[in-house]
Design an enzyme around this catalytic site. Structure first.
Site, PDB file in Angstrom:
ATOM      1  N   TYR A 132       0.986  -1.287  -0.012  1.00 61.61           N
ATOM      2  CA  TYR A 132      -0.012   0.258  -0.119  1.00 61.61           C
ATOM      3  C   TYR A 132       1.006   1.238   0.109  1.00 61.61           C
ATOM      4  CZ  TYR A 132      -3.832  -3.126   1.182  1.00 61.61           C
ATOM      5  OH  TYR A 132      -4.603  -4.162   1.521  1.00 61.61           O
ATOM      6  N   PRO A 136     -15.631  -4.347   3.093  1.00 60.70           N
ATOM      7  CA  PRO A 136     -16.777  -4.687   3.728  1.00 60.70           C
ATOM      8  C   PRO A 136     -18.065  -3.195   3.616  1.00 60.70           C
ATOM      9  CG  PRO A 136     -15.230  -3.679   5.292  1.00 60.70           C
ATOM     10  CD  PRO A 136     -14.406  -4.196   3.976  1.00 60.70           C
ATOM     11  N   GLY A 163     -18.093  -1.954   0.609  1.00 60.50           N
ATOM     12  CA  GLY A 163     -18.160  -1.864  -0.822  1.00 60.50           C
ATOM     13  C   GLY A 163     -16.830  -1.601  -1.427  1.00 60.50           C
ATOM     14  N   GLY A 164     -15.828  -1.210  -0.848  1.00 58.82           N
ATOM     15  CA  GLY A 164     -14.584  -0.764  -1.511  1.00 58.82           C
ATOM     16  C   GLY A 164     -14.605   0.569  -1.954  1.00 58.82           C
ATOM     17  N   PHE A 165     -14.029   0.509  -3.109  1.00 65.78           N
ATOM     18  CA  PHE A 165     -13.944   2.174  -3.733  1.00 65.78           C
ATOM     19  C   PHE A 165     -15.147   2.934  -4.064  1.00 65.78           C
ATOM     20  CE2 PHE A 165      -9.784  -0.048  -4.342  1.00 65.78           C
ATOM     21  CZ  PHE A 165      -8.669   0.826  -3.862  1.00 65.78           C
ATOM     22  N   LEU A 192     -21.072   0.728  -0.735  1.00 67.79           N
ATOM     23  CA  LEU A 192     -22.458   0.069  -1.073  1.00 67.79           C
ATOM     24  C   LEU A 192     -23.566   1.262  -1.108  1.00 67.79           C
ATOM     25  CD1 LEU A 192     -22.188  -2.522   1.854  1.00 67.79           C
ATOM     26  CD2 LEU A 192     -22.318  -3.088  -0.859  1.00 67.79           C
TER      27      LEU A 192
HETATM   28  N1  LIG Z   1      -6.530  -8.894   0.653  1.00 71.19           N
HETATM   29  C1  LIG Z   1      -7.043  -8.110  -0.424  1.00 71.19           C
HETATM   30  O1  LIG Z   1      -6.885  -8.306  -1.591  1.00 71.19           O
HETATM   31  C2  LIG Z   1      -7.504  -6.667  -0.054  1.00 71.19           C
HETATM   32  C3  LIG Z   1      -8.114  -5.896  -0.881  1.00 71.19           C
HETATM   33  C4  LIG Z   1      -8.535  -4.644  -0.564  1.00 71.19           C
HETATM   34  C5  LIG Z   1      -8.711  -4.202   0.771  1.00 71.19           C
HETATM   35  N2  LIG Z   1      -8.069  -4.954   1.609  1.00 71.19           N
HETATM   36  C6  LIG Z   1      -8.121  -4.403   3.073  1.00 71.19           C
HETATM   37  O2  LIG Z   1      -9.390  -4.312   3.516  1.00 71.19           O
HETATM   38  C7  LIG Z   1      -9.620  -3.099   3.963  1.00 71.19           C
HETATM   39  C8  LIG Z   1     -10.991  -2.574   3.683  1.00 71.19           C
HETATM   40  O3  LIG Z   1     -11.124  -2.200   2.497  1.00 71.19           O
HETATM   41  P1  LIG Z   1     -11.299  -0.993   1.888  1.00 71.19           P
HETATM   42  O4  LIG Z   1     -10.885   0.102   2.795  1.00 71.19           O
HETATM   43  O5  LIG Z   1     -10.595  -0.872   0.493  1.00 71.19           O
HETATM   44  O6  LIG Z   1     -12.843  -0.786   1.609  1.00 71.19           O
HETATM   45  P2  LIG Z   1     -14.237  -0.705   2.313  1.00 71.19           P
HETATM   46  O7  LIG Z   1     -13.798  -0.601   4.026  1.00 71.19           O
HETATM   47  O8  LIG Z   1     -15.270  -1.451   1.809  1.00 71.19           O
HETATM   48  O9  LIG Z   1     -14.612   1.008   2.348  1.00 71.19           O
HETATM   49  C9  LIG Z   1     -13.689   2.083   2.339  1.00 71.19           C
HETATM   50  C10 LIG Z   1     -14.484   3.366   1.430  1.00 71.19           C
HETATM   51  O10 LIG Z   1     -15.469   3.612   1.987  1.00 71.19           O
HETATM   52  C11 LIG Z   1     -15.478   4.934   2.389  1.00 71.19           C
HETATM   53  N3  LIG Z   1     -16.173   4.938   3.696  1.00 71.19           N
HETATM   54  C12 LIG Z   1     -15.500   4.403   4.818  1.00 71.19           C
HETATM   55  N4  LIG Z   1     -16.495   4.782   5.867  1.00 71.19           N
HETATM   56  C13 LIG Z   1     -17.303   5.475   5.548  1.00 71.19           C
HETATM   57  C14 LIG Z   1     -18.435   5.950   6.173  1.00 71.19           C
HETATM   58  N5  LIG Z   1     -18.656   5.866   7.329  1.00 71.19           N
HETATM   59  N6  LIG Z   1     -19.380   6.919   5.148  1.00 71.19           N
HETATM   60  C15 LIG Z   1     -19.249   6.786   3.911  1.00 71.19           C
HETATM   61  N7  LIG Z   1     -18.054   6.314   3.166  1.00 71.19           N
HETATM   62  C16 LIG Z   1     -17.170   5.590   4.160  1.00 71.19           C
HETATM   63  C17 LIG Z   1     -13.998   5.295   2.208  1.00 71.19           C
HETATM   64  O11 LIG Z   1     -13.907   6.585   2.081  1.00 71.19           O
HETATM   65  P3  LIG Z   1     -13.248   7.795   3.080  1.00 71.19           P
HETATM   66  O12 LIG Z   1     -11.866   7.423   3.163  1.00 71.19           O
HETATM   67  O13 LIG Z   1     -13.763   9.092   2.664  1.00 71.19           O
HETATM   68  O14 LIG Z   1     -13.997   7.381   4.172  1.00 71.19           O
HETATM   69  C18 LIG Z   1     -13.499   4.423   1.313  1.00 71.19           C
HETATM   70  O15 LIG Z   1     -13.937   5.017   0.037  1.00 71.19           O
HETATM   71  C19 LIG Z   1      -8.745  -2.185   3.451  1.00 71.19           C
HETATM   72  O16 LIG Z   1      -8.203  -1.194   4.256  1.00 71.19           O
HETATM   73  C20 LIG Z   1      -7.392  -2.920   3.521  1.00 71.19           C
HETATM   74  O17 LIG Z   1      -6.786  -3.365   4.552  1.00 71.19           O
HETATM   75  C21 LIG Z   1      -7.393  -6.073   1.423  1.00 71.19           C
END
Ligand SMILES: NC(=O)c1ccc[n+]([C@@H]2O[C@H](COP(=O)([O-])OP(=O)(O)OC[C@H]3O[C@@H](n4cnc5c(N)ncnc54)[C@H](OP(=O)(O)O)[C@@H]3O)[C@@H](O)[C@H]2O)c1
Length: 292
Positions: free
Chosen positions: A63, A214, A216-218, A221
């Protein structure tokens, strides 16, 4: 009892963590490449997570690359005794930010040393091997060679526990024949339920399931059903999406990612959001069960 404690706990390797943790990927620059827009804000998110009781943070040296781990070290080192930092290896970044496989013995060994150095640790608590046969969808392919390398690094004392990420049930079964697998990290949320049977199977065996994306990612949801349920419960859609996962199975550990302290606080408050049965049933209807 503080709110995050209401999420409950689960054993990750031989450490007990709260089921609501934090994923650090969003702290790097756009596309998880380069430095954050606001360095101070990124440090503040990490410090707020730990101050709020988070004791499980997910990261990787790819990252940034290196950026997220160095932020974690700057914000939190020396680490609280109960904090479990989980990292992953198996990929590297191209000069254009692309995600490339890094499965050779040299690359895997280098990745473990990069994580150790950038996190400021002598041993990594848990390392996930991230399959890269297809960067976007779990795809079959033997993990025997890279997992044998990682198990060797574990025997050398550089790694305590091993997990798998972005993998199929066949690869998990293969992995469990090679070494102890303490967690699986795959794409799963309210709308992405391809791993439903796997979640239950791992729960029966006491193996943690850590859904990535969790929220929905980028593309977080969006669903009118989710918004309606949230409005009825006086919660936000993101809180309800996390509460649904907490209710789904006891081995699910959450690592929602955010670069904002306000979103972090909102997400951690999901621990106190109880979903009544009828709301859970309604949310189940959002799923495309069995599709990837
Ligand atoms: N093993 C793998 O291949 C893999 C792949 C992807 C990710 N991961 C791990 O999984 C973790 C979680 O995934 P992720 O961060 O990509 O996706 P996520 O947790 O599903 O969602 C993150 C996205 O949601 C937004 N968000 C978060 N809280 C929010 C809220 N309360 N209201 C509105 N928007 C919100 C964030 O933007 P803001 O920054 O603006 O809040 C960001 O755009 C990562 O940090 C990483 O450690 C692992």
């Amino acid at each position: 009892m503080s709110s995050i404690d209401q999420s409950g706990t689960f054993k990750l390797g031989d450490r007990t963590v709260k089921r609501l943790g934090y994923g650090a990927m969003q702290l790097a620059g756009p596309g998880v490449f380069g430095p954050p827009k606001d360095h101070g804000a990124a440090l503040a998110v990490l410090r707020e997570a730990v101050a709020s009781g988070v004791n499980h943070i997910d990261t990787s040296d790819f990252y940034g690359p290196h950026v997220t781990n160095r932020l974690i070290r700057e914000a939190l080192h020396p680490y609280p005794g109960d904090l479990v930092l989980v990292t992953k290896i198996g990929a590297r970044r191209g000069g254009d930010g692309s995600w490339l496989p890094a499965f050779s013995p040299e690359e895997l060994t280098q990745a473990v040393h990069d994580n150790l150095r950038n996190l400021g640790l002598d041993v990594l608590e848990l390392v996930n091997l991230r399959a890269m046969f297809d960067a976007h969808h779990p795809a079959e392919g033997s993990l025997e060679a890279p997992l044998t390398v990682l198990a060797g690094l574990q025997r050398q004392g550089l790694v305590r526990h091993i997990g798998l990420s972005h993998v199929t049930p066949t690869q998990i079964a293969e992995g469990r024949r090679i070494c102890e697998i303490v967690c699986v990290q795959n794409y799963y949320n309210l709308a992405q339920r391809a791993d439903d049977a796997l979640v239950d199977e791992l729960a029966r065996d006491g193996i943690a399931y850590v859904p990535y994306f969790p929220l929905g990612g980028f593309n977080p949801l969006q669903s009118s059903t989710l918004s309606d349920v949230a409005a009825r419960l006086g919660a936000t859609p993101m809180q309800v999406a996390l509460a649904w996962l907490l209710r789904r199975a006891p081995n699910i550990l959450l690592i929602p990612g955010t670069s904002s302290v306000a979103h972090l606080q909102e997400n951690l408050a999901a621990a106190g959001c109880a979903l009544p049965d009828d709301a859970a049933r309604e949310l189940d209807s959002i799923a495309s069960i069995g599709s990837a």
